[in-house]
Design a protein around this motif. Structure first.
Motif, short mmCIF file in Angstrom:
data_model
loop_
_atom_site.label_atom_id
_atom_site.label_comp_id
_atom_site.label_asym_id
_atom_site.label_seq_id
_atom_site.Cartn_x
_atom_site.Cartn_y
_atom_site.Cartn_z
N GLU A 170 75.35 78.35 43.29
CA GLU A 170 75.00 79.75 43.42
C GLU A 170 75.94 80.60 42.59
O GLU A 170 76.95 80.11 42.08
CB GLU A 170 75.07 80.14 44.90
CG GLU A 170 74.21 79.20 45.74
CD GLU A 170 73.87 79.77 47.09
OE1 GLU A 170 74.63 80.60 47.59
OE2 GLU A 170 72.83 79.37 47.63
N SER A 171 75.60 81.88 42.47
CA SER A 171 76.42 82.75 41.63
C SER A 171 77.86 82.75 42.17
O SER A 171 78.08 82.78 43.38
CB SER A 171 75.84 84.15 41.61
OG SER A 171 75.68 84.63 42.92
N ARG A 197 82.00 77.49 29.95
CA ARG A 197 82.73 78.27 28.95
C ARG A 197 84.12 77.69 28.68
O ARG A 197 84.64 77.82 27.59
CB ARG A 197 82.83 79.73 29.39
CG ARG A 197 81.49 80.41 29.32
CD ARG A 197 81.56 81.85 29.75
NE ARG A 197 80.26 82.49 29.60
CZ ARG A 197 80.05 83.76 29.74
NH1 ARG A 197 81.05 84.57 30.05
NH2 ARG A 197 78.85 84.27 29.57
N PHE A 255 72.84 80.86 25.48
CA PHE A 255 73.27 81.81 26.50
C PHE A 255 72.15 82.27 27.42
O PHE A 255 70.97 82.07 27.14
CB PHE A 255 73.94 83.00 25.83
CG PHE A 255 75.23 82.65 25.18
CD1 PHE A 255 76.41 82.75 25.88
CD2 PHE A 255 75.26 82.17 23.88
CE1 PHE A 255 77.60 82.39 25.28
CE2 PHE A 255 76.45 81.82 23.28
CZ PHE A 255 77.62 81.93 23.98
N GLN A 256 72.58 82.95 28.48
CA GLN A 256 71.63 83.34 29.51
C GLN A 256 70.77 84.54 29.13
O GLN A 256 69.55 84.49 29.27
CB GLN A 256 72.41 83.69 30.79
CG GLN A 256 71.53 84.33 31.84
CD GLN A 256 72.26 84.58 33.14
OE1 GLN A 256 73.47 84.46 33.21
NE2 GLN A 256 71.53 84.93 34.16
N ASP A 257 71.42 85.60 28.69
CA ASP A 257 70.71 86.87 28.57
C ASP A 257 70.13 87.02 27.16
O ASP A 257 70.86 87.25 26.21
CB ASP A 257 71.69 88.01 28.86
CG ASP A 257 70.99 89.35 28.86
OD1 ASP A 257 69.82 89.41 28.43
OD2 ASP A 257 71.61 90.34 29.26
N HIS A 314 70.77 77.93 38.32
CA HIS A 314 70.73 78.01 39.78
C HIS A 314 69.35 77.65 40.30
O HIS A 314 69.14 77.50 41.48
CB HIS A 314 71.16 79.40 40.25
CG HIS A 314 70.24 80.50 39.84
ND1 HIS A 314 70.46 81.28 38.74
CD2 HIS A 314 69.07 80.90 40.37
CE1 HIS A 314 69.47 82.14 38.62
NE2 HIS A 314 68.62 81.94 39.58
N LEU A 322 66.95 75.11 41.08
CA LEU A 322 67.01 73.66 41.21
C LEU A 322 65.75 72.94 40.76
O LEU A 322 65.84 71.83 40.25
CB LEU A 322 67.30 73.28 42.67
CG LEU A 322 68.77 73.45 43.01
CD1 LEU A 322 68.96 74.65 43.87
CD2 LEU A 322 69.28 72.22 43.68
N SER A 323 64.60 73.57 40.92
CA SER A 323 63.39 72.83 40.57
C SER A 323 63.34 72.57 39.06
O SER A 323 62.95 71.49 38.62
CB SER A 323 62.14 73.56 41.06
OG SER A 323 62.23 74.92 40.77
N SER A 347 71.32 72.21 52.30
CA SER A 347 70.90 73.58 52.58
C SER A 347 70.29 74.21 51.32
O SER A 347 69.31 74.93 51.38
CB SER A 347 72.07 74.41 53.09
OG SER A 347 72.77 75.00 52.03
N LEU A 348 70.87 73.87 50.18
CA LEU A 348 70.36 74.39 48.92
C LEU A 348 68.92 73.90 48.69
O LEU A 348 68.03 74.67 48.37
CB LEU A 348 71.27 73.91 47.79
CG LEU A 348 71.37 74.78 46.55
CD1 LEU A 348 71.81 76.18 46.91
CD2 LEU A 348 72.37 74.17 45.57
N LEU A 349 68.72 72.60 48.88
CA LEU A 349 67.39 72.04 48.67
C LEU A 349 66.38 72.62 49.65
O LEU A 349 65.23 72.89 49.29
CB LEU A 349 67.44 70.52 48.83
CG LEU A 349 68.03 69.76 47.65
CD1 LEU A 349 68.19 68.30 48.00
CD2 LEU A 349 67.15 69.92 46.43
N ALA A 375 66.31 75.47 50.80
CA ALA A 375 66.07 76.91 50.61
C ALA A 375 65.13 77.22 49.45
O ALA A 375 64.64 78.33 49.35
CB ALA A 375 67.40 77.63 50.40
N GLU A 406 77.38 88.48 25.20
CA GLU A 406 77.13 87.08 24.84
C GLU A 406 77.03 86.86 23.33
O GLU A 406 77.35 85.80 22.84
CB GLU A 406 75.87 86.59 25.54
CG GLU A 406 76.12 86.38 27.03
CD GLU A 406 74.93 85.80 27.77
OE1 GLU A 406 73.82 85.86 27.24
OE2 GLU A 406 75.13 85.30 28.88
N ASP A 420 70.96 84.72 45.50
CA ASP A 420 70.98 83.26 45.45
C ASP A 420 69.89 82.68 46.35
O ASP A 420 69.45 83.34 47.28
CB ASP A 420 72.34 82.76 45.93
CG ASP A 420 73.38 82.94 44.86
OD1 ASP A 420 73.06 82.69 43.69
OD2 ASP A 420 74.50 83.35 45.18
N THR A 469 69.77 80.51 48.78
CA THR A 469 69.94 80.44 50.24
C THR A 469 69.85 81.85 50.83
O THR A 469 69.27 82.03 51.89
CB THR A 469 71.30 79.80 50.60
OG1 THR A 469 72.31 80.44 49.84
CG2 THR A 469 71.31 78.33 50.31
#
Lengths: 315, 382, 354
Positions: free
Chosen positions: A45-46, A55, A95-97, A211, A213-214, A251-253, A255, B273, C187, C189
């Motif tokens: 999670e974040s 990084r 990168f993400q953004d 983040h 998971l699938s 718990s992550l799975l 959710a 970024e 997140d 959860t």
């Protein structure tokens, strides 16, 4: 799976000074290996330290302690400019953004050529243009796009430009830092398909940080789950999904919402309470071939016993 | 709702194959950042008006002094204090008629005293009018407005001073436009120096951060803590008063604003970024500063510079006005206003023209800078 | 169930310096009492703009509503003045925004932020409002609400903040709750917790919810009915089972196919090629045609009307016309249509079973 390790991370720590007295342990003793040609997923999670790990590996941050070996050579130990340049070519990042990762004042051609120019890979202008056109085609864009500016493209197109920039220097290893989380579902699939295709064609190795998971499950061969700066569980992706051992992983799975109404109607969530187990004495142990878990000595023994009875020990 | 019963030509239900590329095409025309900004600026009437005013004033400032035969410094006491006179525009007030207000016990006495005092022959008096009668006044004198064809009275019927003359008989048209040149020069020079120092200082401070940043920011705080005027006075005392002293005085603290803005922008950008991407590609500091940071701060630099120019012009005028500015015979708009201020009740034209020009410059630059801010602001981009 | 909100032929346009963007191009839907309607679509499909229009928050003067009606409580919301709209906003219709960080005032205690609406709309006294605010915080599952009332937003975690935002939205017992991607910034959860909370509150208070999201997993979890939006139009609408188990529109197929299932990692994901059309110059005919592998000649010429699939299920695609060739959805979608619960094994499910 072959045993040729491209990256070895040993007890990597990254602590940041926050204020006068407080120290944030963003990454707190992380160890894992990545084999050549595989996709290694890093989820959490974040704020769990997954991006910081990525990084630090690529040297955007200097590690507080620990070791990162790339192709057998310690990354953080190298000092000579030539070695560094070589390293910069071999390891790249996506990168993400898609809006912040391209310089708004540069044309697509200038962006893609940046690495080529820094490393002086191509001399002639005509050859450079040709290379840019090739790369654009590789990522599914038109060569006419070369003279355009980033703001004219959609998120998915920009992300593909970012991939072309990384590919320009012919890397072996790419760290993808949440490359799809800012994209729409239909566009995510485009980018993921492209990444898989490129992996086959160029024999790339990925560290895929996310983040979701699938999607990670879909693209990764092995997955590590991070929580509060530590890896709590590491296993083959099927094994991790079918046989999650750490309560946090469970718990992550439980959710993740799945696109299936009938399933969602009957979903039950497991809730993770970090206080329920002894985190101080926990060590990262291999409880089963290729399945690593952050657990205490007793828990480890319990798993060993339980394994003979079934795939999922109860806690 | 239509349930698929409406009949169509069956041909229309044939599958078509669309080219794969079609949907990756960009339908909007290609625009660079600057082109895009220019389009936006062009739509802003205020900013364009400001731009036109500024361009017009700059052009005239350079052409103006050559438009007549008078020089900047040639004193001619016979031609002192002449009001504006323009050939062809006499009808709308540019007729060279000077109005004096004179006082006396009676109307006649007042006129007589006026003629003697201003050394004017009676034949040139065109009109007289009692403005304040004996009864209305407090001191028991009559005030008479006396219109005089002063050009004829001085024997200068064939001369035309478009903006009139000053106390030494110098042509104000020439002096005002020369003064505008000087004011613009100071404004642009100060802004350029501010820009160079500010960008370098702010860029280094923001990019390197940490201790470097800390020390550099403390220096700025100390500098900006000293009142501006104190610094300027010290500089003027230290240096020979003149163009250089003024410019240095203006820039010694003027760059601080620019440095702060650039530092803020660089701090914000360096975590982006695309900067990280350049670093992972192996770009060195110089490349990151020159190729990535500076081009992305250019908009802010331009906007800030556009605001610095008018404030530098105004500050110079202010210094000149309080007597700390340029020394005669060099004139700027500020010194012209300063000298005109002494006699503005009798010779208002001396104050009017430089005041109008400096106002137009200030408004023009500010509106244009405002428009540029809207045009260059990346948040407005879509 | 009776309809509480009806949107008819809604158009929203934005004037920009380079042209007019037709963000919503004739959206039709009804919201029934006590149901959750999910609107799904990509960014730029007009889903967020639609909710802004419902709240009367389309930014003027650039944005305006040239056509269409929004019927609520016998009134057309598009015709109301700002002042009249203010009375409805927050009271009858309220909204939860995506980012809990920016939708709370950082300089105001959260208790005060909740009480504000109560005092303004419900004319409660300060003491009553305080009591109600504590109840609300309790309702959204914030422990120790009496003390938390006096804290500032920065003292709350992201999930807790979103709970506060929900409490504010619920303060006046709104009839309609608009949730614009309320869990996207959270997140997984935390997302699961918030979704559970919203469903529970809906059961208790019988609120009707419009839930905007691009995550089909979330849709399957919360929605009773689903509207799929593309290029400013609703292209398919139906119950959640209609949409997931019997999708008709090729765009819906694409959306479903582009999500990985648990056992398809060796297959390629079914990506929708290309990018959505530029709504400054929307294409002629079906806006999806350019990305549709089943496109027909008529798609390029004429916009498809809404075809009826069943009483609850409508889709705007020419494939449903009697004369159109029969088309099977792609394999990946068919697999999904069978459902995870009904067919293959899922990791998540196994945990639940235990």
């Amino acid at each position: 799976m072959n045993n040729d390790k491209i990256l070895e991370v040993k007890n990597l720590k990254q602590h940041f000074q926050a204020g006068r007295k407080r120290i944030v342990k963003a990454v707190d003793g992380v160890s894992f290996d990545i084999y050549r040609g595989e996709t290694f997923g890093l989820v959490g999670e974040s704020g769990c330290g997954k991006s910081t790990t990525g990084r630090t590996i690529i040297r955007l941050y200097n590690a507080t302690s620990g070791e990162v070996k790339f192709n057998g050579i310690d990354v953080h130990g190298r000092k000579s400019k030539k070695d560094l340049k070589q390293f910069n070519r071999q390891m790249q990042m996506i990168f993400q953004d898609p809006y912040a990762s391209l310089n708004p004042r540069m044309t697509v051609k200038e962006i893609i050529l940046e690495g080529i120019e820094i490393h002086g890979l191509i001399e002639h202008e005509a050859a450079k243009t040709k290379r840019v056109e090739e790369l654009l085609e590789t990522v599914g864009l038109n060569k006419e796009h070369a003279t355009r500016y980033p703001h004219e493209f959609s998120g998915g197109q920009r992300q593909r430009i970012g991939i072309a920039r990384a590919l320009a220097v012919d890397p072996e290893f790419i760290i993808a830092d949440e490359p799809i989380s800012a994209l729409d579902v239909s566009i995510q699939a485009q980018v993921v398909n492209l990444m898989k295709e490129l992996q086959e064609k160029h024999g790339l190795t990925y560290l895929f940080i996310a983040h979701d998971l699938s999607m990670v499950k879909y693209i990764s061969d092995r997955i590590a789950v991070m929580y509060a700066g530590k890896i709590v569980e590491l296993a083959d992706s099927d094994e991790l999904y079918k046989n999650p051992l750490h309560p946090y992983t469970r718990s992550l799975l439980s959710a993740i919402p799945l696109p299936d109404p009938d399933f969602e109607r009957t979903r039950e969530r497991t809730i993770y309470d970090p206080a329920q187990h002894d985190a101080d004495n926990a060590k990262f142990r291999e409880v089963k071939q290729g399945h690593w878990l952050l657990c205490t000595e007793e828990a480890y023994k319990a798993y060993q016993v339980n394994q003979s009875f079934g795939p999922t020990p109860s806690d | 709702m239509d349930n698929g019963t409406k009949k169509y030509d069956l041909e229309k239900f044939k599958r078509v194959h669309l080219s794969d590329d079609a949907n990756e095409e960009l339908s909007r025309p290609q625009l660079s950042f600057w082109k895009d900004a220019w389009i936006r600026l062009r739509k802003n009437t205020g900013a364009i008006t400001g731009l036109i005013v500024i361009v017009f004033i700059i052009l005239i400032a350079f052409i103006g002094p050559f438009m007549n035969e008078y020089t900047n410094e040639g004193a001619n006491y016979d031609a002192a204090y002449l009001p504006p006179k323009v050939k062809g525009l006499e009808a709308i007030g540019f007729d060279g008629i000077q109005t004096y207000e004179v006082q006396g016990a009676t109307k006649e006495e007042a006129i007589e005293r006026g003629l003697a005092g201003y050394e004017i022959e009676e034949e040139y008096v065109q009109d007289t009018e009692v403005v304040i009668t004996k009864e209305e006044s407090e001191d028991g004198y009559v005030t008479v407005a006396m219109e005089v064809d002063i050009y004829a009275a001085r024997g200068l019927e064939d001369q035309y001073f478009w903006f009139g003359t000053d106390s030494m008989g110098r042509d104000l048209w020439t002096r005002i436009w020369n003064g505008t040149q000087i004011s613009l020069y100071i404004g642009f020079l100060a802004a350029m120096i501010d820009m160079v120092i500010g960008v370098i200082y702010g860029g280094i401070s923001g990019y390197y951060g940490g201790k470097t940043d800390n020390i550099m920011q403390r220096i700025i705080e100390i500098l900006s803590g000293i009142p501006n005027l104190v610094v300027v006075i010290l500089m003027i005392i230290l240096l020979e008063p003149g163009l250089i002293a003024i410019t240095i005085a203006l820039t010694i603290t003027g760059w601080i604003g620019m440095a702060r803005i650039v530092r803020g922008q660089v701090l914000k950008l360096k975590g982006q970024e695309f900067i990280l991407a350049a670093r992972t590609l192996g770009a060195n500091n110089k490349r990151i500063l020159m190729k990535h940071l500076i081009p992305n701060v250019t908009g802010m630099i331009i906007i800030n510079t556009m605001f610095t120019i008018p404030s530098a012009i105004f500050f110079e005028a202010f210094l000149s006005f309080i007597g700390l500015g340029l020394q005669p015979p060099i004139a700027s708009l500020g010194t012209l206003i300063d000298t005109a201020f002494d006699d503005y009740r009798v010779f208002p034209y001396m104050l009017l023209y430089p005041a109008v020009i400096i106002s137009l410059l200030m408004i023009g630059f500010n509106i244009l800078a405002d428009g540029l801010r809207d045009a260059l602001d990346p948040k407005m981009r879509k | 169930m009776e309809p509480i909100l009806e949107v008819r032929h809604l158009h929203v346009v934005f004037d920009t310096y380079s042209g007019t963007v037709q963000a919503v191009r004739g959206a039709n839907f009804t919201l029934k009492k006590g149901e959750t309607l999910a609107i799904v679509g990509e960014s730029g499909s007009g889903k967020s703009v639609t909710t802004k229009a419902l709240m009367g928050l389309v930014a003027k003067p650039a944005g305006h509503i040239p056509e269409g009606e929004i019927l609520f409580d016998g009134k057309d919301l598009t015709k109301l003045s700002d002042k009249e709209m203010q009375k409805i906003r927050g009271k009858d219709i309220s909204m939860i925004f995506q980012d809990p960080m920016t939708s709370l005032n950082p300089t105001m205690k959260i208790g005060k932020q909740i009480m504000e609406g109560l005092i303004l709309h419900q004319k409660l006294s300060k003491i009553e409002a305080k009591k109600r605010a504590i109840e609300l915080l309790e309702l959204v599952g914030i422990p120790d609400p009496a003390n938390r009332m006096n804290q500032y937003p920065h003292q709350f975690s992201g999930g807790m903040r979103q709970r506060v935002v929900i409490a504010i939205a619920l303060a006046c017992n709104p009839k309609v709750l608009l949730a614009d991607e309320p869990t996207t910034a959270l997140d997984v959860t935390i997302q699961a917790q918030i979704l559970e909370l919203m469903k529970e509150i809906q059961r208790k208070m019988e609120t009707s919810i419009i839930f905007i999201t691009h995550d089909l997993g979330v849709v399957a979890n919360v929605a009773d009915r689903v509207a799929v939006m593309y290029a400013g139009k609703i292209v398919e609408i139906g119950t959640v089972d209609d949409i997931f188990y019997n999708p008709k529109h090729p765009y819906t197929w694409g959306l479903l196919g582009s999500m990985p299932t648990v056992d398809n990692e060796d297959e390629k994901l079914m990506a929708i090629p290309g990018t959505p059309p530029d709504l400054m110059n929307p294409p002629k005919g079906d806006a999806f045609a350019a990305r549709n592998e089943y496109a027909m000649q008529i798609d390029l010429e004429e916009e498809p009307p809404m075809f009826k699939v069943s009483d609850t299920h409508y889709a705007a695609t020419w494939l449903l016309h009697d004369d159109a060739p029969d088309v099977e959805p792609p394999e990946a979608v068919k697999k999904r249509m069978k459902g995870i619960a009904k067919g293959s094994i899922s990791a998540g499910r196994r945990i639940d079973v235990e």
